[in-house]
Design a protein around this motif. Structure first.
Motif, PDB file in Angstrom:
ATOM      1  N   CYS A   1      99.563-110.228  42.291  1.00  0.00           N
ATOM      2  CA  CYS A   1      98.506-110.442  41.303  1.00  0.00           C
ATOM      3  C   CYS A   1      98.690-109.605  40.041  1.00  0.00           C
ATOM      4  O   CYS A   1      98.672-110.142  38.926  1.00  0.00           O
ATOM      5  CB  CYS A   1      97.142-110.147  41.932  1.00  0.00           C
ATOM      6  SG  CYS A   1      96.739-111.258  43.298  1.00  0.00           S
ATOM      7  N   LEU A   2      98.857-108.285  40.191  1.00  0.00           N
ATOM      8  CA  LEU A   2      98.994-107.414  39.014  1.00  0.00           C
ATOM      9  C   LEU A   2     100.288-107.676  38.236  1.00  0.00           C
ATOM     10  O   LEU A   2     100.251-107.757  36.995  1.00  0.00           O
ATOM     11  CB  LEU A   2      98.906-105.945  39.444  1.00  0.00           C
ATOM     12  CG  LEU A   2      97.526-105.487  39.949  1.00  0.00           C
ATOM     13  CD1 LEU A   2      97.555-104.023  40.350  1.00  0.00           C
ATOM     14  CD2 LEU A   2      96.454-105.719  38.884  1.00  0.00           C
ATOM     15  N   PRO A   3     101.461-107.828  38.907  1.00  0.00           N
ATOM     16  CA  PRO A   3     102.672-108.160  38.143  1.00  0.00           C
ATOM     17  C   PRO A   3     102.553-109.476  37.368  1.00  0.00           C
ATOM     18  O   PRO A   3     103.136-109.605  36.289  1.00  0.00           O
ATOM     19  CB  PRO A   3     103.752-108.260  39.227  1.00  0.00           C
ATOM     20  CG  PRO A   3     103.263-107.393  40.314  1.00  0.00           C
ATOM     21  CD  PRO A   3     101.772-107.576  40.310  1.00  0.00           C
ATOM     22  N   SER A   4     101.794-110.425  37.895  1.00  0.00           N
ATOM     23  CA  SER A   4     101.638-111.711  37.205  1.00  0.00           C
ATOM     24  C   SER A   4     100.912-111.542  35.879  1.00  0.00           C
ATOM     25  O   SER A   4     101.212-112.243  34.903  1.00  0.00           O
ATOM     26  CB  SER A   4     100.895-112.697  38.099  1.00  0.00           C
ATOM     27  OG  SER A   4     101.638-112.950  39.278  1.00  0.00           O
TER      28      SER A   4
ATOM     29  N   PHE B   1     101.117-108.790  34.105  1.00  0.00           N
ATOM     30  CA  PHE B   1     102.158-108.144  33.294  1.00  0.00           C
ATOM     31  C   PHE B   1     103.130-109.181  32.737  1.00  0.00           C
ATOM     32  O   PHE B   1     103.487-109.149  31.553  1.00  0.00           O
ATOM     33  CB  PHE B   1     102.902-107.127  34.169  1.00  0.00           C
ATOM     34  CG  PHE B   1     104.040-106.440  33.489  1.00  0.00           C
ATOM     35  CD1 PHE B   1     103.822-105.538  32.464  1.00  0.00           C
ATOM     36  CD2 PHE B   1     105.347-106.705  33.878  1.00  0.00           C
ATOM     37  CE1 PHE B   1     104.877-104.904  31.835  1.00  0.00           C
ATOM     38  CE2 PHE B   1     106.407-106.076  33.261  1.00  0.00           C
ATOM     39  CZ  PHE B   1     106.171-105.166  32.232  1.00  0.00           C
ATOM     40  N   PHE B   2     103.568-110.137  33.572  1.00  0.00           N
ATOM     41  CA  PHE B   2     104.478-111.195  33.118  1.00  0.00           C
ATOM     42  C   PHE B   2     103.790-112.115  32.114  1.00  0.00           C
ATOM     43  O   PHE B   2     104.418-112.594  31.176  1.00  0.00           O
ATOM     44  CB  PHE B   2     104.992-112.002  34.307  1.00  0.00           C
ATOM     45  CG  PHE B   2     105.844-111.220  35.262  1.00  0.00           C
ATOM     46  CD1 PHE B   2     106.815-110.352  34.799  1.00  0.00           C
ATOM     47  CD2 PHE B   2     105.678-111.338  36.633  1.00  0.00           C
ATOM     48  CE1 PHE B   2     107.603-109.612  35.678  1.00  0.00           C
ATOM     49  CE2 PHE B   2     106.455-110.611  37.518  1.00  0.00           C
ATOM     50  CZ  PHE B   2     107.421-109.744  37.036  1.00  0.00           C
ATOM     51  N   GLN B   3     102.503-112.351  32.314  1.00  0.00           N
ATOM     52  CA  GLN B   3     101.744-113.192  31.390  1.00  0.00           C
ATOM     53  C   GLN B   3     101.742-112.585  29.988  1.00  0.00           C
ATOM     54  O   GLN B   3     101.936-113.293  28.986  1.00  0.00           O
ATOM     55  CB  GLN B   3     100.306-113.343  31.902  1.00  0.00           C
ATOM     56  CG  GLN B   3      99.445-114.283  31.071  1.00  0.00           C
ATOM     57  CD  GLN B   3      98.031-114.389  31.620  1.00  0.00           C
ATOM     58  OE1 GLN B   3      97.599-113.575  32.438  1.00  0.00           O
ATOM     59  NE2 GLN B   3      97.296-115.389  31.189  1.00  0.00           N
ATOM     60  N   ILE B   4     101.574-111.262  29.909  1.00  0.00           N
ATOM     61  CA  ILE B   4     101.541-110.571  28.618  1.00  0.00           C
ATOM     62  C   ILE B   4     102.939-110.480  28.016  1.00  0.00           C
ATOM     63  O   ILE B   4     103.142-110.758  26.831  1.00  0.00           O
ATOM     64  CB  ILE B   4     100.937-109.159  28.794  1.00  0.00           C
ATOM     65  CG1 ILE B   4      99.477-109.262  29.237  1.00  0.00           C
ATOM     66  CG2 ILE B   4     101.054-108.358  27.499  1.00  0.00           C
ATOM     67  CD1 ILE B   4      98.877-107.956  29.692  1.00  0.00           C
ATOM     68  N   THR B   5     103.922-110.087  28.834  1.00  0.00           N
ATOM     69  CA  THR B   5     105.261-109.807  28.326  1.00  0.00           C
ATOM     70  C   THR B   5     106.054-111.071  28.036  1.00  0.00           C
ATOM     71  O   THR B   5     106.781-111.147  27.038  1.00  0.00           O
ATOM     72  CB  THR B   5     106.040-108.936  29.338  1.00  0.00           C
ATOM     73  OG1 THR B   5     105.243-107.810  29.704  1.00  0.00           O
ATOM     74  CG2 THR B   5     107.352-108.431  28.737  1.00  0.00           C
ATOM     75  N   GLU B   6     105.936-112.077  28.909  1.00  0.00           N
ATOM     76  CA  GLU B   6     106.748-113.278  28.778  1.00  0.00           C
ATOM     77  C   GLU B   6     106.029-114.427  28.077  1.00  0.00           C
ATOM     78  O   GLU B   6     106.668-115.402  27.682  1.00  0.00           O
ATOM     79  CB  GLU B   6     107.205-113.754  30.170  1.00  0.00           C
ATOM     80  CG  GLU B   6     108.089-112.763  30.924  1.00  0.00           C
ATOM     81  CD  GLU B   6     109.491-112.684  30.348  1.00  0.00           C
ATOM     82  OE1 GLU B   6     109.876-113.586  29.570  1.00  0.00           O
ATOM     83  OE2 GLU B   6     110.200-111.712  30.657  1.00  0.00           O
ATOM     84  N   GLY B   7     104.702-114.333  27.961  1.00  0.00           N
ATOM     85  CA  GLY B   7     103.951-115.432  27.372  1.00  0.00           C
ATOM     86  C   GLY B   7     103.728-116.581  28.331  1.00  0.00           C
ATOM     87  O   GLY B   7     103.372-117.689  27.910  1.00  0.00           O
TER      88      GLY B   7
ATOM     89  N   SER C   1     101.793-118.564  31.572  1.00  0.00           N
ATOM     90  CA  SER C   1     100.429-118.634  32.086  1.00  0.00           C
ATOM     91  C   SER C   1     100.361-117.774  33.353  1.00  0.00           C
ATOM     92  O   SER C   1     101.385-117.403  33.916  1.00  0.00           O
ATOM     93  CB  SER C   1     100.052-120.081  32.414  1.00  0.00           C
ATOM     94  OG  SER C   1     100.843-120.562  33.502  1.00  0.00           O
ATOM     95  N   TYR C   2      99.134-117.475  33.792  1.00  0.00           N
ATOM     96  CA  TYR C   2      98.990-116.631  34.993  1.00  0.00           C
ATOM     97  C   TYR C   2      99.561-117.334  36.221  1.00  0.00           C
ATOM     98  O   TYR C   2     100.193-116.705  37.067  1.00  0.00           O
ATOM     99  CB  TYR C   2      97.515-116.288  35.226  1.00  0.00           C
ATOM    100  CG  TYR C   2      97.311-115.311  36.356  1.00  0.00           C
ATOM    101  CD1 TYR C   2      97.655-113.967  36.216  1.00  0.00           C
ATOM    102  CD2 TYR C   2      96.792-115.738  37.567  1.00  0.00           C
ATOM    103  CE1 TYR C   2      97.474-113.080  37.253  1.00  0.00           C
ATOM    104  CE2 TYR C   2      96.602-114.850  38.619  1.00  0.00           C
ATOM    105  CZ  TYR C   2      96.944-113.518  38.450  1.00  0.00           C
ATOM    106  OH  TYR C   2      96.784-112.640  39.494  1.00  0.00           O
ATOM    107  N   SER C   3      99.362-118.649  36.294  1.00  0.00           N
ATOM    108  CA  SER C   3      99.891-119.399  37.447  1.00  0.00           C
ATOM    109  C   SER C   3     101.422-119.377  37.455  1.00  0.00           C
ATOM    110  O   SER C   3     102.048-119.315  38.519  1.00  0.00           O
ATOM    111  CB  SER C   3      99.381-120.842  37.426  1.00  0.00           C
ATOM    112  OG  SER C   3      99.810-121.508  36.243  1.00  0.00           O
TER     113      SER C   3
END
Length: 252
Positions: free
Chosen positions: A184-187, A189-195, A197-199
């Protein structure tokens, strides 16, 4: 004394594991970086020739250009933008460490791979010894975490809780904690860094930690985004400890 010996063995194993990855990353970087620069120069020359003569190209020449372009992209070379692409390497230390981690964990996204003869031969031997080392490492870390489970279970037992309930709650606690920390938390982080979506972040995290590794989503590969230094090193460390959490669940 036995406990101290066990802790020393664990510390040596952890240190040896990370040293192995660091050495592997350094060797891959040394073997592949020059060849990658030559590929980038060839792709840039191909692009320049196309831009100069694209109105006069025959169908056969156009198809050959497309084949060369596809091959360059498959090799991790994206002939877009200006000369700044030569300054950024797929085989800098951060990317090399990430690649070494995906080799020993058997994820193998396929988006980054050695192309020189020396790099390919080294990769064979690196994986040959690295994969068993990774299994031993994950097993040891999983055992350490299972000791925490036993301590938690002992604490609950002393509070008068029944054993079956303790087993269920212990498994539930480490399952829920692991899902939060490693999925959940890394997702976010990836949403912010990679652009993404959360899914998409959840999807990438699961596909990675399950070692499926399709390669359709890979961190640090978007040419239009700026990543901080050692971003992929941090992701590689997340993968390693995420796999250790999965090993713990199997032990439980």
């Amino acid at each position: 004394r036995a406990m101290c010996s066990g802790k020393l063995q664990t510390a040596l194993l952890v240190a040896g594991y990370f040293v192995y990855l660091l050495v592997g990353a350094a060797v891959f970087q040394a073997l592949e970086r020059t060849a990658e620069r030559q590929e980038k120069m060839a792709a840039a020359q191909m692009k320049e020739a196309f831009l100069q003569n694209f109105t006069q190209l025959t169908v056969a020449e156009m198809e050959q250009f497309m084949k060369n372009l596809i091959e360059a992209i498959q090799n991790g070379v994206y002939p877009v933008g200006n000369e700044s692409q030569f300054e950024e390497s797929n085989w800098d230390f951060s990317n090399s460490f990430f690649f070494a981690g995906t080799v020993v964990s058997t994820i193998g996204y396929g988006t980054l791979h050695p192309k020189t003869v020396g790099g390919q031969i080294f990769c064979v031997f690196f994986a040959l010894f690295g994969i068993p080392l990774n299994i031993v490492f994950l097993h040891r870390v999983g055992k350490m975490l299972s000791l925490l489970c036993k301590k938690l279970g002992k604490f609950l037992y002393e509070k008068g809780m029944r054993k079956k309930k303790i087993k269920f709650l212990t498994l539930l606690f480490f399952l829920a904690t692991g899902i939060l920390v490693f999925l959940c938390l890394p997702s976010v982080f990836f949403q912010i860094t990679e652009g993404w979506s959360y899914s998409e972040g959840i999807y990438f995290a699961f596909i990675t930690l399950s070692t499926i590794g399709f390669g359709d989503y890979v961190v640090g590969k978007q040419s239009d985004r700026k990543y901080f230094s050692y971003y992929r090193v941090l992701v590689a460390i997340w993968i390693i400890f995420g796999l250790a959490w999965i090993a713990l669940l199997f032990n439980l």
